[in-house]
Design an enzyme around this catalytic site. Structure first.
Site, PDB file in Angstrom:
ATOM      1  N   LYS A   1     -18.489   5.481  17.878  1.00 31.28           N
ATOM      2  CA  LYS A   1     -18.274   6.652  18.735  1.00 31.28           C
ATOM      3  C   LYS A   1     -18.340   7.958  17.972  1.00 31.28           C
ATOM      4  O   LYS A   1     -18.582   9.004  18.561  1.00 31.28           O
ATOM      5  CB  LYS A   1     -16.968   6.494  19.493  1.00 31.28           C
TER       6      LYS A   1
HETATM    7  C1  PLP Z   1     -16.337   1.667  22.653  1.00 22.82           C
HETATM    8  C2  PLP Z   1     -16.572   0.434  21.870  1.00 22.82           C
HETATM    9  C3  PLP Z   1     -17.342  -0.614  22.371  1.00 22.82           C
HETATM   10  C4  PLP Z   1     -17.932  -0.584  23.756  1.00 22.82           C
HETATM   11  O1  PLP Z   1     -18.911   0.417  23.889  1.00 22.82           O
HETATM   12  P1  PLP Z   1     -19.363   0.902  25.347  1.00 22.82           P
HETATM   13  O2  PLP Z   1     -20.291   2.026  25.110  1.00 22.82           O
HETATM   14  O3  PLP Z   1     -18.096   1.339  26.042  1.00 22.82           O
HETATM   15  O4  PLP Z   1     -19.987  -0.258  26.027  1.00 22.82           O
HETATM   16  C5  PLP Z   1     -17.564  -1.705  21.548  1.00 22.82           C
HETATM   17  N1  PLP Z   1     -17.032  -1.773  20.312  1.00 22.82           N
HETATM   18  C6  PLP Z   1     -16.273  -0.792  19.799  1.00 22.82           C
HETATM   19  C7  PLP Z   1     -15.712  -0.946  18.443  1.00 22.82           C
HETATM   20  C8  PLP Z   1     -16.020   0.353  20.553  1.00 22.82           C
HETATM   21  O5  PLP Z   1     -15.273   1.336  20.045  1.00 22.82           O
END
Ligand code: PLP
Length: 458
Positions: free
Chosen positions: A110
């Site tokens: 993210k």
């Molecule tokens: C947010 C997240 C996900 C899921 O991603 P999406 O875009 O919500 O499908 C998977 N793994 C980790 C470590 C995350 O932080």
């Protein structure tokens, strides 16, 4: 570039407006009217990540930012990712590669989107003199990435709701230890889906929304999706632009939807594989056409513990051929528990996505297996991805699994699997010594609104 809502009843916006608003006023999600093709695909290998990012993102931003502004934002955003390649590809086994997206400041993918949009928000707000209040809901990683990216940014307050007691200690501390006055961590009594529901309430209260200049940075924000397209393109470039499968640990469907956009721009992505944990609504929906909300069962991969997968609405919109009325209808049905995808739309979805699910035991077993085979320790989310990728691997087709977080972010799960607590990287060593700042809130929209009004610094 013009952006339209999946529910068809919100104003058409440009990139900057879509970015600043997050959710459309009709409750829908913004999508570009057309997806631009990426030219010069075969010339990308070997370019710096920032240069590929500029080429991928530029067609989406239209007149919202000058080239100089966009390049500057990209440089500042990715300066904080502690690997020269930013998103390195690492071979796990012949034909199977891990795309490591955890070298950013909060150790999850993210950071790639959040660092960039914080820079873009700052440019846009400086120009307009506008002040805004960002409210986000998180199952852990979004919140820490947002607080880290926006702390100290002018003209912005950031409030992050996380489900009390349901995020890992590292995740919580990443949200509660930054001491900038403009960031506020809120522990909500409820699940992540409650946090998401309260967030939607805040956006749908138009008086409150306009009063505080509410902006959203959740994965439904189109600007985040755009930033995530980039690493699919760099990975495909490193593999020589051959047809490649991508397996994506999935929760809110933002990351994998970015993959579908990379494909629409021309990247040679063959299959996009949705990997879910035991909270498998997406796997069930793609298998049966029935999208039915159940109870969240907390797992070792909490960032995928969701039942309502927000960005799936974008995939549905495309699968229904842009029929916003049909999407509005489905989302209305969702309020009472779920809906059935039409046969035509289900076929269209299955042409874009395949899916798989793994339970808790298999997740632990995969962390052990990969450690034994390669020495590498996976976080539980990445382990779900690798396990589903192995279910779907086909000889002769390269597979890329997205490694979405660093194992040190989820030490309990890793310890349970392999008996080791992975060390935090040096830049985070002080995390456990810093004081925490957090406010406990009830699962109630009115209570949240008054808290936000009271705490805003601007
Ligand atoms: C947010 C997240 C996900 C899921 O991603 P999406 O875009 O919500 O499908 C998977 N793994 C980790 C470590 C995350 O932080």
């Amino acid at each position: 570039m013009r952006y339209v809502s999946t529910r068809g009843k919100a104003p058409v916006l440009d990139f900057e407006q879509a970015m600043l608003s997050g959710l459309a006023r009709d409750g829908g999600l913004y999508l570009p009217e057309t997806v631009p093709a990426l030219s010069g695909l075969n010339d990308l290998d070997g370019l710096p990540y920032e240069e590929v990012a500029f080429r991928v993102i530029r067609p989406f931003t239209g007149d919202s930012f000058t080239d100089v502004e966009l390049r500057g934002a990209i440089e500042r955003a990715y300066a904080r990712i502690e690997h020269a390649a930013k998103a390195p590809l690492h071979q796990l086994a012949p034909g199977h590669h891990l795309l490591e997206l955890f070298h950013g400041p909060t150790l999850a993918f993210k950071d790639f989107a959040m660092q960039l949009i914080a820079q873009l928000f700052e440019i846009a707000l400086k120009r307009s003199g506008q002040r805004i209040t960002i409210v986000g809901a998180t199952s852990g990683d979004t919140g820490s990435a947002a607080i880290e990216a926006f702390r100290g940014i002018d003209n912005v307050d950031v409030f992050i709701m996380f489900p009390h007691g349901r995020v890992s200690e590292v995740q919580r501390r990443q949200m509660t230890t930054p001491d900038a006055a403009n960031v506020h961590a809120l522990a909500l009594d409820g699940h992540f889906d409650d946090c998401q529901a309260r967030l939607k309430d805040l956006f749908n209260d138009h008086d409150f929304r306009d009063g505080v200049g509410l902006a959203g940075i959740n994965s439904i924000n189109w600007a985040r999706v755009v930033a995530q397209i980039v690493y699919y393109v760099t990975a495909a470039a490193s593999l020589g632009m051959r047809d490649t499968d991508f397996c994506v640990p999935t929760g809110n469907f933002g990351d994998i939807f970015a993959g579908s956009m990379a494909r629409a721009m021309g990247a040679p992505i063959r299959r996009l594989i949705v990997a879910t944990n035991q909270n498998d609504i997406l796997h069930r929906a793609l298998s049966t056409g029935e999208y039915r909300v159940g109870e969240v069962a907390p797992s070792m991969s909490p960032s995928m513990d969701i039942q309502v997968s927000s960005n799936f609405e974008r995939a549905l919109y495309l699968a229904y051929g842009g029929d916003a009325g049909a999407i509005a209808q489905l989302m209305e049905e969702l309020r009472s528990g779920g809906f059935t995808v039409s046969q035509g739309a289900l076929q269209a979805l299955r042409a874009q996505y395949v899916s798989g699910r793994v339970g808790e035991e298999e997740t632990l077993a995969m962390i052990r297996t990969i450690r034994a085979e390669t020495g590498q320790i996976l976080c539980p989310h990445s382990a779900v991805g690798v396990a589903v990728a192995r279910q779907h691997a086909e000889p002769g087709v390269p597979m890329v699994t997205l490694a979405t977080a660093h194992p040190a972010k989820f030490p309990d799960a890793v310890e349970k699997a392999v008996g080791i607590r992975p060390a935090l990287p040096p830049h985070m060593e002080r995390l456990f010594d810093l004081p925490e700042r957090v406010t406990r809130v009830e699962n109630d929209t009115a209570a949240l609104e008054s808290l936000i009004l009271e705490r805003r610094t601007i």
